[in-house]
Write an enzyme that holds these catalytic residues in place. Structure first.
Site, mmCIF file in Angstrom:
data_model
loop_
_atom_site.group_PDB
_atom_site.id
_atom_site.type_symbol
_atom_site.label_atom_id
_atom_site.label_comp_id
_atom_site.label_asym_id
_atom_site.label_seq_id
_atom_site.Cartn_x
_atom_site.Cartn_y
_atom_site.Cartn_z
ATOM 1 N N HIS A 346 -19.181 -31.483 16.052
ATOM 2 C CA HIS A 346 -19.657 -30.294 16.682
ATOM 3 C C HIS A 346 -19.084 -30.079 17.982
ATOM 4 C CE1 HIS A 346 -22.020 -26.554 16.481
ATOM 5 N NE2 HIS A 346 -22.140 -26.552 17.806
ATOM 6 N N ALA A 347 -18.508 -28.939 18.402
ATOM 7 C CA ALA A 347 -17.747 -28.828 19.707
ATOM 8 C C ALA A 347 -18.730 -28.910 20.987
ATOM 9 C CB ALA A 347 -16.922 -27.451 19.469
ATOM 10 N N HIS A 376 -14.614 -20.855 24.297
ATOM 11 C CA HIS A 376 -16.190 -20.862 24.528
ATOM 12 C C HIS A 376 -16.176 -22.232 25.101
ATOM 13 C CE1 HIS A 376 -20.345 -20.924 23.510
ATOM 14 N NE2 HIS A 376 -20.191 -21.940 23.166
ATOM 15 N N GLU A 377 -15.730 -23.448 24.829
ATOM 16 C CA GLU A 377 -15.975 -24.748 25.382
ATOM 17 C C GLU A 377 -15.297 -24.479 26.730
ATOM 18 O OE1 GLU A 377 -18.083 -26.546 24.191
ATOM 19 O OE2 GLU A 377 -18.401 -25.375 22.344
ATOM 20 N N HIS A 380 -17.813 -23.148 29.315
ATOM 21 C CA HIS A 380 -18.764 -24.365 29.909
ATOM 22 C C HIS A 380 -18.082 -25.124 31.164
ATOM 23 C CE1 HIS A 380 -21.609 -23.343 27.019
ATOM 24 N NE2 HIS A 380 -21.164 -23.669 26.051
ATOM 25 N N GLU A 404 -23.495 -19.948 27.774
ATOM 26 C CA GLU A 404 -22.900 -19.696 26.352
ATOM 27 C C GLU A 404 -21.988 -18.607 26.402
ATOM 28 O OE1 GLU A 404 -22.881 -21.969 24.269
ATOM 29 O OE2 GLU A 404 -24.621 -23.147 25.203
ATOM 30 N N HIS A 504 -27.930 -27.843 15.647
ATOM 31 C CA HIS A 504 -28.578 -27.879 16.982
ATOM 32 C C HIS A 504 -30.287 -28.019 16.421
ATOM 33 C CE1 HIS A 504 -25.433 -25.201 17.622
ATOM 34 N NE2 HIS A 504 -25.458 -25.156 18.614
ATOM 35 N N TYR A 514 -27.815 -18.403 22.466
ATOM 36 C CA TYR A 514 -26.661 -17.991 21.903
ATOM 37 C C TYR A 514 -26.994 -16.381 21.598
ATOM 38 C CZ TYR A 514 -25.398 -22.713 21.131
ATOM 39 O OH TYR A 514 -25.221 -23.913 21.363
HETATM 40 O O1 X8Z Z 1 -22.784 -24.467 19.203
HETATM 41 C C1 X8Z Z 1 -22.300 -23.558 19.316
HETATM 42 C C2 X8Z Z 1 -20.802 -24.045 20.395
HETATM 43 C C3 X8Z Z 1 -21.298 -25.216 21.438
HETATM 44 S S1 X8Z Z 1 -22.418 -24.774 22.704
HETATM 45 C C4 X8Z Z 1 -19.847 -24.653 19.559
HETATM 46 N N1 X8Z Z 1 -22.014 -22.384 19.208
HETATM 47 C C5 X8Z Z 1 -23.145 -21.915 18.156
HETATM 48 C C6 X8Z Z 1 -22.909 -22.370 16.783
HETATM 49 O O2 X8Z Z 1 -21.950 -23.129 16.699
HETATM 50 O O3 X8Z Z 1 -23.866 -22.465 15.969
HETATM 51 C C7 X8Z Z 1 -21.175 -21.519 19.742
HETATM 52 C C8 X8Z Z 1 -21.854 -20.305 18.850
HETATM 53 C C9 X8Z Z 1 -23.103 -20.458 18.106
HETATM 54 ZN ZN ZN Z 2 -21.601 -23.608 23.934
#
Ligand code: X8Z
Ligand code: ZN
Length: 605
Positions: A346-347, A376-377, A380, A404, A504, A514
């Site tokens: 997960h990024a 997105h990354e 951060h 975010e 998450h 988000y």
């Molecule tokens: O988890 C993330 C990022 C890292 S903060 C990749 N996002 C959420 C997800 O993937 O569920 C970005 C958008 C929503």
């Molecule tokens: Zn993020």
């Protein structure tokens, strides 16, 4: 990984020593003074800073190399940091009645709110909590689905397959297969909730949900209402999109698979969690020919590999006036999935030392979706670097939604004009194609809104005890249906723990951030386009190369969390409120189009 996220895990011996060494001056004063408060904050921050570095390093190693030993090291060092933070937070209460300046007061408050998963004082429970956190991360990171023929698929494999598959049997197999990773998480999750709730109570919160909602410069009860208000603003748009998408899916797959009076089966939306729907654009796009840039194709055609994707992201920030990323970013980041070991794919974006050791960790694929995620990354990372000179307790974003939103805001500037400027496409589609372009983006951004609301609606209920463990999965699906109008395609097994199949939940990352980011990024885009003097339609505006916009953005980032978020928003956007009208305005032409399409259709579920 944000520094404040990191304060989420674990406690120990070194911290106790440190506390004795620097906390004792003030601890014994019968009547602490404002000067004591300042000294206490200085000592606490110095100590936490020292504990943070090894904890972050260990977490990095663990997530890049998941083994028993790296898990233990990460849990152990995380626990030292977390328990020290909790003890300082508890100690901060002794200044509650001291007359201190606003800055000192803000830092004392932030100290109390900084944890995501506070450990109780009990050392055994604190250690248990740290171990559970690491174990859950590892279970998700190592998760695979093995088919009957013995072939095992990773989440990135399945993500790509689900994006492209149009075979409902295969989509269902992948959807259900991934959800086999999470049932073993449930007992750990129950216990984690129990222990962290105790920790939250020791800090003076009702429970963990109260703590999570307390981080927005307003009472936690007001924050829940604020989310409802914002969701109410954008819901009509979602309902219109849902109606159209369901109708088109019904045409495509047949109304036996997609009944027109029910929630949409979750496996058909091109995403493992049905959280964003950009991958089914071809099914729901306008019937008239629309020229819409296929970024995945453009990356392939131009041989922009994963490293080049990140370099391109960096170049965007450079065009705004931000300094280039340090060499160590390129030496230390993980940009593609290693073939020979388990990593958390997960990024995430990391700030290792609060100086300039910033990195990303991504199993990047050569897709338009991941091109957005790269930005997105990086958002951060640039935020982290910009606020590095703030005191530790201010090293975070105005609120977590801002963190975010930054990279996504830049992502909104990845327009056809920009792609042509950097040579990825030859021709800018004319305005007749805007509905297609807006549809493509709405499938990402509008479709995401209810998902990003429901995740924490579920967690808030779980944390507050409103939902008992035996109902976890049932209530998860009730909320999926209520907010998203999406349902499980097959009956869920009795042991299912479907929330655990979303990063998450085992990763304990709050999710409302988000939702706020999706509201805010359109406000920020609007504000920056105005600063850049762009007068065209907002969906065609790119701030690429505009240093005025860059300066305004940098000013926001540099503030960190030194001021309440309305001040930060005001400074850049001239408003003190989050507002769904910016996203609604952006997509307004699409709303008109959707309402036309939906005439005579039965909407709702
Ligand atoms: O988890 C993330 C990022 C890292 S903060 C990749 N996002 C959420 C997800 O993937 O569920 C970005 C958008 C929503
Ligand atoms: Zn993020």
């Amino acid at each position: 990984m944000l520094s404040h996220n990191l304060l989420k895990r674990g406690c120990g011996v070194m911290a106790l020593v440190a506390l004795a060494a620097c906390g004792n001056d003030t601890a014994n004063h019968a009547n602490p003074t404002a000067a004591d408060a300042k000294q206490f904050l200085a000592d606490a921050q110095a100590d936490l800073q020292q504990l943070q570095l090894p904890a972050v390093q260990a977490a990095w190693v663990y997530q890049n190399f998941i083994t028993e030993d790296s898990a233990a090291l990460s849990a152990n060092l995380g626990e030292k940091l977390s328990s020290a933070a909790v003890r300082y937070a508890v100690e901060a209460a002794k200044f509650n009645d001291v007359d201190v300046d606003p800055d000192t007061r803000r830092q004392l408050e932030l100290l109390k709110q900084s944890l995501t998963l506070p450990a109780p004082a009990d050392a055994a429970k604190s250690a248990e909590l740290a171990k559970i956190g690491a174990d859950l991360d590892g279970m998700y990171g190592k998760g695979k689905y093995c088919r009957d023929n013995g072939e095992c698929l990773s989440l990135p494999d399945m993500t790509l397959m689900l994006a492209n598959s149009r075979d409902p049997a295969e989509q269902l197999e992948l959807w259900a297969g991934w959800r086999e990773v999470s049932p073993p998480m449930k007992e750990l999750y129950i216990r984690q909730t129990e222990i962290a709730n105790e920790g939250a109570k020791e800090l003076g919160f009702n429970d963990l949900s109260d703590l999570w909602r307390a981080k927005y410069d307003m009472p936690s009860a007001d924050f829940a209402n604020e989310v409802d208000r914002l969701w109410g603003q954008v819901k009509p748009f979602y309902d219109a999109l849902h109606c159209h998408v369901r109708a088109e899916l019904g045409d495509y797959y047949g109304e036996d698979i997609v009944p027109q009076d029910q929630a949409i089966p979750a496996h058909l939306l091109g995403n493992m969690w049905a959280q964003s729907w950009g991958n089914i654009y071809d099914i729901v796009k306008p019937k008239q020919d629309m020229q819409v840039v296929d970024v995945t194709q453009a990356l392939k055609d131009n041989n922009v590999d994963q490293l080049q994707m990140v370099k391109t992201g960096e170049a965007f920030f450079s065009s705004l006036g931000f300094a280039p990323l340090p060499d160590t970013f390129w030496e230390r980041s993980l940009i593609t999935k290693p073939a020979d070991r388990d990593v958390v794919c997960h990024a995430s974006a990391w700030n290792i030392d609060d100086k300039d050791d910033i990195r990303i960790k991504m199993c990047t694929q050569q897709t338009g979706e991941d091109f957005q995620t790269v930005h997105h990354e990086l958002g951060h990372n640039y935020y982290q670097r910009a606020y590095k000179d703030q005191p530790l307790l201010y090293r975070g974003s105005a609120h977590d939604g801002f963190h975010e939103a930054v990279g996504d805001t830049i992502g909104l500037s990845i327009t056809p004009k920009y792609l042509k400027d950097i040579g990825l496409i030859d021709e800018i589609p004319d305005a007749n194609n805007d509905i297609g372009m807006l549809m493509q983006l709405a499938l990402e951004k509008i479709a995401f809104l209810p998902f990003s609301v429901m995740v924490d609606q579920w967690r808030w209920k779980v944390f507050s005890g409103d939902v008992a463990p035996e109902d976890y999965n049932k209530v998860w699906w009730e909320l999926r249906e209520k907010y998203q109008g999406v349902r499980a395609p097959i009956e869920r097994p009795a042991d299912a723990f479907d929330p655990g199949a979303k990063y998450h939940i085992p990763g304990n990352t709050p999710y409302t951030r988000y939702f706020l980011a999706h509201i805010l990024q359109f406000q920020l885009h609007e504000a920056l386009c105005e600063i850049a003097g762009d007068e065209g339609p907002i969906n065609r505006c790119t701030i690429y190369g505009n240093q005025d916009a860059g300066k305004a953005l940098n000013a926001l980032l540099e503030m960190g969390m030194s001021k309440p978020w309305p001040d930060a928003l005001d400074a850049i956007a001239g408003t003190r409120e989050m507002n769904g009208t910016a996203i609604a305005n952006y997509f307004a032409p699409l709303k008109v189009w959707l309402d036309e399409q939906n005439q005579g259709r039965q909407c709702g579920w």
